[in-house]
Design an enzyme around this catalytic site. Structure first.
Site, short mmCIF file in Angstrom:
data_model
loop_
_atom_site.label_atom_id
_atom_site.label_comp_id
_atom_site.label_asym_id
_atom_site.label_seq_id
_atom_site.Cartn_x
_atom_site.Cartn_y
_atom_site.Cartn_z
N ASN A 46 0.83 -1.21 0.00
CA ASN A 46 0.00 0.00 0.00
C ASN A 46 0.86 1.26 0.00
O ASN A 46 0.60 2.22 -0.73
CB ASN A 46 -0.90 0.03 1.24
CG ASN A 46 -2.05 -0.95 1.18
OD1 ASN A 46 -2.34 -1.52 0.12
ND2 ASN A 46 -2.71 -1.15 2.29
N ARG A 361 -11.41 -3.61 -13.99
CA ARG A 361 -10.15 -4.32 -13.73
C ARG A 361 -10.37 -5.78 -14.11
O ARG A 361 -11.19 -6.47 -13.50
CB ARG A 361 -9.72 -4.20 -12.27
CG ARG A 361 -9.41 -2.77 -11.84
CD ARG A 361 -8.70 -2.71 -10.51
NE ARG A 361 -8.57 -1.35 -10.01
CZ ARG A 361 -7.62 -0.50 -10.39
NH1 ARG A 361 -6.71 -0.90 -11.26
NH2 ARG A 361 -7.58 0.73 -9.89
N ARG A 391 -5.96 2.52 -13.30
CA ARG A 391 -4.55 2.64 -12.93
C ARG A 391 -3.94 1.30 -12.54
O ARG A 391 -4.51 0.54 -11.77
CB ARG A 391 -4.40 3.63 -11.78
CG ARG A 391 -2.97 3.93 -11.42
CD ARG A 391 -2.91 4.94 -10.30
NE ARG A 391 -3.24 6.28 -10.76
CZ ARG A 391 -3.91 7.18 -10.04
NH1 ARG A 391 -4.36 6.86 -8.85
NH2 ARG A 391 -4.15 8.38 -10.53
N HIS A 421 -16.45 3.69 -13.98
CA HIS A 421 -16.19 2.86 -12.81
C HIS A 421 -17.41 2.01 -12.46
O HIS A 421 -17.37 1.19 -11.54
CB HIS A 421 -15.82 3.78 -11.64
CG HIS A 421 -15.21 3.08 -10.47
ND1 HIS A 421 -15.84 2.97 -9.25
CD2 HIS A 421 -14.01 2.45 -10.33
CE1 HIS A 421 -15.07 2.30 -8.41
NE2 HIS A 421 -13.95 1.98 -9.04
N TYR A 450 -12.12 -9.69 -1.94
CA TYR A 450 -12.85 -8.44 -1.73
C TYR A 450 -14.28 -8.77 -1.30
O TYR A 450 -14.95 -9.58 -1.93
CB TYR A 450 -12.92 -7.61 -3.02
CG TYR A 450 -11.64 -6.91 -3.42
CD1 TYR A 450 -10.40 -7.34 -2.98
CD2 TYR A 450 -11.67 -5.82 -4.28
CE1 TYR A 450 -9.24 -6.70 -3.36
CE2 TYR A 450 -10.52 -5.17 -4.67
CZ TYR A 450 -9.30 -5.62 -4.21
OH TYR A 450 -8.14 -4.98 -4.59
N ARG A 548 -13.83 2.36 5.18
CA ARG A 548 -12.60 1.59 5.34
C ARG A 548 -11.36 2.46 5.19
O ARG A 548 -10.41 2.35 5.95
CB ARG A 548 -12.54 0.46 4.31
CG ARG A 548 -11.19 -0.24 4.25
CD ARG A 548 -11.19 -1.42 3.30
NE ARG A 548 -11.64 -1.08 1.97
CZ ARG A 548 -10.87 -0.55 1.02
NH1 ARG A 548 -9.60 -0.25 1.27
NH2 ARG A 548 -11.36 -0.29 -0.18
N HIS A 575 -15.21 -3.82 0.65
CA HIS A 575 -15.22 -3.08 -0.62
C HIS A 575 -16.62 -2.64 -1.04
O HIS A 575 -16.78 -1.80 -1.92
CB HIS A 575 -14.59 -3.96 -1.71
CG HIS A 575 -14.21 -3.23 -2.95
ND1 HIS A 575 -14.91 -3.37 -4.14
CD2 HIS A 575 -13.21 -2.36 -3.22
CE1 HIS A 575 -14.35 -2.63 -5.07
NE2 HIS A 575 -13.32 -2.00 -4.54
#
Length: 668
Positions: A46, A361, A391, A421, A450, A548, A575
């Site tokens: 991270n 993704r 990204r 998204h 997730y 979160r 998530h």
């Protein structure tokens, strides 16, 4: 009347608070040792991305402002605060590693060497292993002032400082650890019932005198750099795929954002390296003897599965979707196979005319891609919107899109100026259409770790709205907003409707009724939304935030006295985005792809779907209440961004475990 001014947490400091919460899991002695090691690795990974993206943005600001004027000065001070907090956390990181992790491994008969001087019974092995497996791949580079040497990002290097024995002249060598050729952790022969491992770094250190026989070693230290990994795309270019391909390669050579080094390094050597690589003091971040500790996920476990977390087996929904009732999928508690089977059945169903899906993704070797290709081969019309600007997934997404195009599938690429998204799919039939709306990506790999939700519905209003959404994406329409009957869609009706629902809770309180909201998301940053939450709190609306990651709303103020922030970090990454509004007892619940971040509400296409089934609505509300009762893995956030463990005298509730039991009991 002057508008009231509120306080906000700095976004980056809030994110660092979240990452520290990850580090707290590594310190939790109730967890199996390899689970704690996993959290150490997550923390490190991270932080790497934080420097590659966020710090890169700050550096750009500093250059743009030339460090003068209010903007430049604020950026500089903020950057110094970040560095100070990161150094504090790194110190704690290594304390956990040395004082907690290593002793616990030894108690389980696993020894991870912390020296380049192995025991006598291992020395021959270490020398032989080096000569046969490591030495052929080493290419030491002499460091000399005036001669430019490039350091790759995310790579681990050793700096060896030595002197010529004859002249006592200093000599410095840069050695890149050949991570693609050798494992980071070298397994040594077992001895007296103990399993031994050695860092590849130390195997090299031990053998340096053999490589450089005419020198006296003065020290050997780990270093690594993080580089600017953001890529800026010209949205007006029509060949965005080729532009991405061009710029992905440049990511590896971006400007240096962080130089991490072993604190044992002598200052004169550090000064020499700063002059060699053009670094300033603010580029420096302290580390320990061993860097790149995200590699700890690769540390072998020779003892047994009891040293790792027990992974629940995902539940399979075996029946097909008959269209008579909505289905709610809870990942990773439910198997992702249900969605794969849904696409497979659609490819075989004569009633199905086309399939449309958004992909943000895409998993490597994706089964979703395979299902879509199979549908196209069966004669179905398949349309896929691929967000190639996701990204760190740009290259993989482009590759998958090209694979789909070869199979005859219609591909829609990124919309200029926006990221898509939304997680939506539509199976169009001659009879009733089937819509799928998810809080997470259609990605079978992340669906294992997730915690997300996906709604499968044949509700006509929702399915029609999804069809309108795909029409917008195909035609890239951004004017004359369409009328969505049920969906909330960013760029069109999402932000106004959220504000309307918050204000409705405020009005209910003013009328003497109850006002309550439970808002679960990954990030809360948008100041317009935060201000409205402050106003709701001031009016008396009870607000529970389950956030979160980044949360810029400051609790424990007069304006936020009715707001509580809960953060849950556990075995699965929380998530899902869920919005609950009490609505005078009528209870509105939405599943969303959007966080309340400025970028999500203003620079992306996002969706939020209302839950119309009373049974499913109850399931989701139960999830929220379970998470609010968590007193094992939940923390509250105080006014200083501290993570305060929720502890009380009630029976322990670990939300993820409790929820898995509930999911297992639900009959779908």
């Amino acid at each position: 009347m002057e508008e009231k001014k509120y306080n906000y947490f700095k976004r980056d400091m809030s994110w660092l608070s979240f990452n520290y919460r990850v580090l707290m899991e590594a310190a939790d002695r109730q967890l199996p040792i390899y689970e704690r090691i996993r959290f150490l690795a997550i923390y490190s990974s991270n932080l790497e991305e934080f420097y590659e993206i966020r710090i890169a943005e700050h550096r750009s600001d500093m250059i743009r402002n030339n460090l003068v004027g209010e903007g430049g000065e604020n950026t500089q001070v903020h950057f110094e605060n970040i560095t100070r907090e990161v150094n504090r956390q790194i110190k704690e990181y290594y304390r956990i590693f040395h004082e907690d992790i290593l002793p616990e491994l030894r108690r389980n008969n696993i020894v991870l060497y912390q020296t380049d001087i192995p025991e006598t019974f291992h020395r021959d092995f270490v020398v032989n292993y080096f000569n046969e497996e490591v030495f052929p791949f080493l290419s030491p580079v002499t460091l000399q002032k005036g001669i430019r040497t490039f350091i790759r990002d995310r790579r681990l290097y050793l700096i060896a400082a030595m002197r010529y024995k004859a002249t006592r002249e200093p000599y410095h060598v840069l050695i890149k650890i050949p991570f693609t050729k050798i494992p980071r952790f070298i397994q040594l022969p077992k001895h007296d019932g103990m399993y031994y491992y050695m860092f590849a770094d130390d195997v090299i250190r031990h053998n340096l005198p053999y490589i450089f026989p005419g020198f006296d070693m003065e020290g050997c230290y780990s270093i690594k750099v993080s580089r600017d990994a953001d890529i800026f795309l010209d949205d007006e270019r029509k060949d965005i795929v080729n532009e991405i391909k061009e710029k992905i390669g440049k990511r590896k050579t971006g400007a240096m954002m962080r130089f991490m080094y072993d604190t044992a390094m002598r200052r004169h050597l550090l000064d020499f390296l700063c002059s060699m690589f053009g670094m300033e003091e603010e580029d420096l971040v302290t580390g320990g003897r061993y860097l790149n500790l995200q590699d700890l996920t690769k540390l072998p476990n020779p003892v047994g599965k009891h040293l790792e977390r027990a992974v629940c087996t995902p539940l399979d929904i075996r029946h097909s979707h008959d269209g008579k009732k909505d289905i709610l999928l809870h990942f990773p508690y439910h198997s992702f196979d249900y969605l794969l089977r849904l696409f497979h059945e659609a490819s075989e169903d004569a009633d199905v005319e086309d399939i449309k899906i958004t992909l943000y993704r895409i998993a490597e070797n994706s089964a979703v891609i395979g299902s879509l290709i199979r549908a196209a081969q069966k004669g179905k019309k398949v349309t896929v919107f691929v967000e190639v600007k996701a990204r760190f997934d740009e290259e993989n997404n482009v590759s998958a899109a090209q694979e789909l195009e070869k199979a005859g599938i219609k591909i829609i690429y990124s919309i200029p100026g926006l990221k898509v998204h939304a997680k939506a799919a539509l199976i169009r039939k001659k009879t009733a259409n089937c819509a799928i709306l998810s809080t997470g990506n259609f990605n079978e790999k992340t669906a294992k770790v997730y915690a997300d939700m996906a709604l499968v519905t044949t509700n006509k209003d929702i399915a029609d709205d999804v069809e309108i959404l795909f029409s917008l994406l195909e035609n890239q329409i951004r004017t004359a907003p369409p009328l969505f009957r049920r969906l909330l869609v960013a760029q069109f009706n999402m932000a106004p409707e959220i504000l309307k629902m918050i204000r409705r809770e405020i009005e209910n309180v003013r009328q003497g009724k109850r006002g309550r909201m439970i808002l679960k998301m990954n990030g809360l940053h948008d100041k317009i939304m935060i201000d409205e939450l402050y106003r709701a709190s001031e009016a008396g609306v009870e607000t529970e935030l389950i956030v979160r990651g980044i949360c810029c709303l400051v609790p424990c103020q007069p304006c936020s006295r009715n707001i509580r922030i809960t953060r849950i970090v556990d075995m699965f990454l929380e998530h899902a985005r869920i919005w609950y509004f009490h609505n005078d007892g009528r209870e509105d619940v939405y599943l969303a792809s959007a966080d309340w971040m400025h970028r999500n509400l203003n620079r992306r296409i996002e969706t939020a779907v209302p839950i119309l089934s009373p049974e499913i609505k109850k399931q989701i509300i139960d999830v929220l209440h379970i998470q609010l009762r968590d007193n094992v893995k939940a923390c509250t956030i105080d006014e200083n961004l501290n993570n305060i463990r929720k502890r009380n005298d009630l029976p322990p509730v670990r939300a993820q475990e409790e929820f898995f039991r509930q999911v297992a009991a639900i009959k779908q």
